[in-house]
Design an enzyme around this catalytic site. Sequence first.
Site, mmCIF file in Angstrom:
data_model
loop_
_atom_site.group_PDB
_atom_site.id
_atom_site.type_symbol
_atom_site.label_atom_id
_atom_site.label_comp_id
_atom_site.label_asym_id
_atom_site.label_seq_id
_atom_site.Cartn_x
_atom_site.Cartn_y
_atom_site.Cartn_z
ATOM 1 N N CYS A 128 3.030 8.659 0.981
ATOM 2 C CA CYS A 128 3.292 7.793 2.130
ATOM 3 C C CYS A 128 3.741 6.442 1.585
ATOM 4 C CB CYS A 128 2.034 7.655 2.982
ATOM 5 S SG CYS A 128 2.274 6.638 4.448
ATOM 6 N N CYS A 181 -2.726 -1.046 14.729
ATOM 7 C CA CYS A 181 -2.391 -0.931 13.310
ATOM 8 C C CYS A 181 -2.755 -2.191 12.547
ATOM 9 C CB CYS A 181 -0.892 -0.648 13.183
ATOM 10 S SG CYS A 181 -0.313 -0.499 11.477
ATOM 11 N N CYS A 223 -2.649 2.514 7.732
ATOM 12 C CA CYS A 223 -1.686 1.545 7.228
ATOM 13 C C CYS A 223 -2.237 0.126 7.244
ATOM 14 C CB CYS A 223 -0.414 1.585 8.073
ATOM 15 S SG CYS A 223 0.467 3.127 7.945
ATOM 16 N N GLU A 233 8.444 -1.310 9.345
ATOM 17 C CA GLU A 233 9.366 -0.501 10.145
ATOM 18 C C GLU A 233 10.571 -0.171 9.264
ATOM 19 O OE1 GLU A 233 11.686 1.539 12.149
ATOM 20 O OE2 GLU A 233 9.897 1.007 13.328
ATOM 21 N N CYS A 238 2.180 -3.391 16.302
ATOM 22 C CA CYS A 238 1.540 -2.325 17.081
ATOM 23 C C CYS A 238 0.041 -2.615 17.142
ATOM 24 C CB CYS A 238 1.802 -0.966 16.440
ATOM 25 S SG CYS A 238 3.555 -0.568 16.323
ATOM 26 N N CYS A 254 4.303 -6.259 8.570
ATOM 27 C CA CYS A 254 5.147 -5.697 9.621
ATOM 28 C C CYS A 254 5.266 -6.706 10.760
ATOM 29 C CB CYS A 254 4.549 -4.391 10.151
ATOM 30 S SG CYS A 254 5.600 -3.550 11.357
ATOM 31 N N HIS A 283 3.084 7.164 21.013
ATOM 32 C CA HIS A 283 1.743 6.648 21.337
ATOM 33 C C HIS A 283 1.522 6.272 22.796
ATOM 34 C CE1 HIS A 283 1.540 6.877 17.102
ATOM 35 N NE2 HIS A 283 2.078 5.702 16.857
ATOM 36 N N GLU A 321 0.825 -1.216 0.000
ATOM 37 C CA GLU A 321 0.000 0.000 0.000
ATOM 38 C C GLU A 321 0.852 1.257 0.000
ATOM 39 O OE1 GLU A 321 -2.775 0.210 3.171
ATOM 40 O OE2 GLU A 321 -3.469 -1.849 2.900
#
Length: 359
Positions: A114, A128, A342, A169, A125, A121, A225, A93
């Site tokens: 972006c 996400c 994301c 990341e 997180c 990933c 966060h 994406e």
Amino acid sequence: MSSLPLITAQTEEKLLAFLTEHGHTKFRAQQVLDWVWRKRVTTFDAMINLPPALKNLLAEHFRFHTPEIVEIHGSADTTRKFLTKMEDGSLVESVIIPAAVAENGEKSERVTLCVSSQVGCAFGCKFCASGLLGLKRHLTTGEIIGQILSAETIAEKRVNNIVFMGMGEPLSNFDNLADALEIITSHRGLEIGARHITISTSGFVPGLKKLAAYPRQIRLAVSLHGATDEVRDQIMPVNKKWPLSQLIPALEEWSRGRNQMPTLEYILIRDINDSPKDASHLVRIAKRLHAKVNLIPYNTVEGLPWKRPSEERCRSFRDAVHKARIPVTMRYEKGHDINAACGQLRLRKEQEKNGSTPR
């Protein structure tokens, strides 16, 4: 899928080394790069001022390829999210974010992209969608650059601002990232200024230390966060390996010798990190790092339990940070109507491919 490397993945240094080894001059390397990045040709035969032997050499060792654009989703706010398919079938994406108005109030020509750095990933997180399917692999330098080329095809404009805030990341894919940055910033590449590039990290301390030694003045955003280990552990698994006691000194190391302020990205999640006490902890960290704060009300992701705070609570949190004289902005997500957070589009596509439905 060809095993030949992409010509668009070659830094000037690497291309020069290859051509020198084969008896060609620096001037020829500059000519090739001019054809690739200024004239945007897509075949070696189109490089009409090169001798046939050199064109044949290039064709024997390199190739052109741009990822297949699978889907494009346009938003009411002009944000466009697109999904590209890599040569191994992996889905990636990217999001195009035009800026309608510049800081002086005039029409802006800025086009932000972006960019993703990995397929999926590994950092997981909790808010996400990128990590819901885990990490498949790193993106290559050519695949990172390919997102920019695809975006320019879609937007019909040159991308002039890049944020590595897509899937993955970036700092755990440092070698491919570094080569991509050289191509992006080089005056013989995409020629985008380093200060128009932002790398976002979840707090990968080993990568931060490498970035501290990187010479270009790339901007840095940290997905904080949570301003205490207790809160951050709930939503950022990376914090259990590299807690704030390691992350903050690494950020200080990056800042040393740079005339730049890091940005602390802080997604506001209802009843998790949005209390006045959380704001107070965030202020302390921002003051220590001389950092800016970017607050982002949570962008709901199907399948995850987190909720967005009320508008009043978001404003109250922002005002508490502002009162402490910390530069703070409230960034409302772009592309909410096209699931631009994301990983959401890739997640839906993978679920469709596997015969399941989004949760």
